[in-house]
Write an enzyme that holds these catalytic residues in place. Structure first.
Site, short mmCIF file in Angstrom:
data_model
loop_
_atom_site.label_atom_id
_atom_site.label_comp_id
_atom_site.label_asym_id
_atom_site.label_seq_id
_atom_site.Cartn_x
_atom_site.Cartn_y
_atom_site.Cartn_z
CB SER A 78 15.62 -80.46 11.02
OG SER A 78 14.66 -81.03 10.04
CG HIS A 128 61.16 -65.04 9.76
ND1 HIS A 128 61.29 -66.45 10.12
CD2 HIS A 128 61.91 -65.10 8.64
CE1 HIS A 128 61.74 -67.25 9.42
NE2 HIS A 128 62.12 -66.67 8.58
CB SER A 161 36.57 -46.54 20.21
OG SER A 161 36.49 -46.35 21.70
CE LYS A 185 40.84 -47.90 19.24
NZ LYS A 185 41.92 -48.93 19.24
CG ASN A 222 38.50 -49.76 16.59
OD1 ASN A 222 39.64 -49.25 16.69
ND2 ASN A 222 37.70 -49.55 17.44
CD GLU A 248 39.69 -55.79 14.88
OE1 GLU A 248 40.62 -55.72 15.76
OE2 GLU A 248 38.62 -55.20 14.92
CD GLN A 251 16.78 -83.47 11.82
OE1 GLN A 251 15.96 -84.22 11.31
NE2 GLN A 251 16.66 -83.18 13.00
N1 ARG Z 1 15.24 -84.31 8.51
C1 ARG Z 1 15.90 -85.32 8.12
C2 ARG Z 1 17.06 -85.05 7.80
O1 ARG Z 1 17.70 -83.98 7.75
C3 ARG Z 1 15.22 -86.12 6.81
C4 ARG Z 1 15.34 -87.47 6.76
C5 ARG Z 1 14.73 -88.32 7.85
N2 ARG Z 1 14.70 -89.48 7.76
C6 ARG Z 1 14.19 -90.36 8.75
N3 ARG Z 1 14.43 -91.69 8.59
N4 ARG Z 1 13.79 -90.06 9.93
O2 ARG Z 1 18.11 -85.88 7.81
#
Ligand code: ARG
Length: 463
Positions: free
Chosen positions: A24, A157, A278, A284, A286, A291, A323
């Site tokens: 992550s 309305h 456009s 135009k 826009n 939007e 996560q």
């Molecule tokens: N990257 C994980 C999260 O965002 C951190 C916690 C991970 N914990 C674990 N026991 N693998 O949740």
């Protein structure tokens, strides 16, 4: 590939596809400064409680400071095999200060660590959000002041209903954004709770001092149940709900600007600097900005639904599903900040077409209710008056005239109660200024609402 900090019991290397799947870091690296701040507070607590020595704590804290500066400068190597920001910082600390760094994770887990980071980050972001909302309210109040007596039809309305002041219409949005700011401030109470020390899920055997960590990090409260602390994401869901409601308001305002800037309405013109052309039709201009605000609203709702869905079947306590919370949260934070900023910049440049608004207000029998109210003051029951004016409207419409364009004789044919003074109450100004019930559109009321708003804003902005 970096050595894993948790692979003691493993005999096979993690498959590359699993590393990419579970990592992550691309998302959570934005938490780095909070992660470091939290780790520094944790080290100070470990030393205070003699779980580690003062010298050990000092070398860890110094190393963490160096790492923060490396990341600040963009001088830090991120690596998918190290999963997340917590592992990256810990691994780098081991490289920097050696063996002692292996003590950093004593009495904590990534489960309490990650939620501490998100709470600290969101606490700051919530303050930025309420600040942006105050700026937006100010821009709206300023616009209402400039155009205090401009009139336009109020709609129900999407049909012309009764005349209102543009300033009254604008102040309706002020009220919405004020409620939004209150909602975010209220969320802050639940965000501002310190979870560290819950460890993996059950607490820890070390003699830690959680209050001390809370004090260092400025948390007024610590979490009461370790299992809840590592698995609670209510505070993010609450933020996403408040953000969704706020986006509803921005989206409704966008919808009005889109309608109002069409040739059919012609009530406003967007500044050239906030409109686009456009690629095929040279004439135009826009309204892409409103939007897109309206369009991005759907993504924010999606983030809320996505986190609610992630959480709905999770057994206690921490599960890796969680996560995914950060993807939803960060996406909403970015969209919300961008949409608020763009409105703060765009609204003051909006061109108001006063004449078109007034013209629309003078046609479409907007004074029909006032004529009925007039008959009521002369002693007629409201239902009967309603019916009588309905007939007058049908007649005027067949003559292609407005009610106030009929002669007194014509009007009298609908009710003997009608006298010359009827013409006094059928004017736009009278219709507006006689609506002085609290919260109504009378100029006096709107001025008072603006004054009150300005006082509140002055306290918030601090001038
Ligand atoms: N990257 C994980 C999260 O965002 C951190 C916690 C991970 N914990 C674990 N026991 N693998 O949740």
């Amino acid at each position: 590939m970096a050595k894993k900090l948790w692979d003691g019991r493993f005999s096979e290397k993690t498959d590359r596809i699993v590393e990419d799947f579970t990592s992550s870091i691309d998302i959570d690296k934005r938490l780095y400064s909070y992660d470091i701040q939290g780790s520094i507070a944790h080290c100070r607590m470990l030393a205070k409680t003699s779980i580690i020595s003062e010298e050990e704590a000092s070398s860890l804290i110094e190393g963490l400071g160096v790492i923060k500066r490396e990341i600040d400068r963009g001088d830090f190597q991120f690596d998918q095999s190290l999963e997340d920001i917590h592992m990256h910082i810990e691994a780098r600390l081991i490289e920097k200060v050696g063996k002692v760094a292996q003590k950093l994770h004593t009495a904590r887990s990534r489960n309490d660590q990650v939620v501490l980071d998100v709470r600290m980050y969101l606490r700051d972001e919530t303050l930025h959000t309420t600040h942006r909302l105050v700026m937006l309210q100010k821009v709206i109040v300023d616009l209402a002041k400039i155009h205090i007596d401009v009139v336009l039809p109020g709609y129900t309305h999407l049909q012309r209903a009764q005349p209102v002041l543009l300033s009254h219409h604008l102040m309706a949005y002020y009220e919405m954004f004020l409620r939004d700011a209150h909602r975010f401030s209220d969320c802050l109470k639940r965000i501002n709770v310190m979870p560290l020390g819950s460890a993996a899920l059950a607490g820890t055997t070390y003699p830690i001092d959680r209050e001390y960590v809370a004090e260092i990090l400025g948390f007024p409260e610590i979490s009461a149940n370790s299992m809840d602390a590592v698995s609670d994401r209510d505070f993010i869901i609450e933020f996403l709900s408040a953000a969704s409601i706020c986006m509803v308001h921005l989206s409704r305002m966008s919808e009005e600007l889109i309608l109002w800037s069409s040739s059919e309405f012609g009530f406003v013109e967007l500044p050239d600097s906030f409109a686009t052309g456009s690629s095929i039709m040279p004439q135009k201009k826009n309204p892409d900005v409103p939007e897109l605000v309206r369009g991005k609203t759907g993504r924010v709702f999606g983030d809320l639904i996505s986190l609610l869905t992630v959480m709905k079947s999770l057994p206690l306590s921490y599960n890796r599903d969680m996560q995914e919370d950060k993807t939803a949260l960060f996406s909403t934070l970015d969209i919300l900040a961008e949409c608020l900023e763009i409105y703060i910049k765009m609204l003051p440049k909006l061109k108001i077409n006063k004449q078109a608004m007034r013209h629309a207000t003078s046609t479409g029998f907007l004074n029909a209710t006032d004529m009925a109210d007039y008959l009521v003051t002369k002693g007629m029951a409201f239902r009967q008056a309603h019916d009588c004016v309905g007939k007058a409207v049908a007649y005027a419409s067949s003559k292609k005239k407005e009610l106030d364009e009929l002669t007194l004789k014509e009007l009298k044919s609908f009710s003997s109660h009608i006298k010359k003074d009827i013409f006094d109450i059928l004017t736009i100004e009278q219709m507006i200024n006689r609506r002085k019930s609290f919260g109504g559109t009378a100029l006096k009321n709107v001025r008072a609402a603006i004054n009150k708003a300005e006082k509140g804003l002055a306290v918030n902005i601090g001038d």
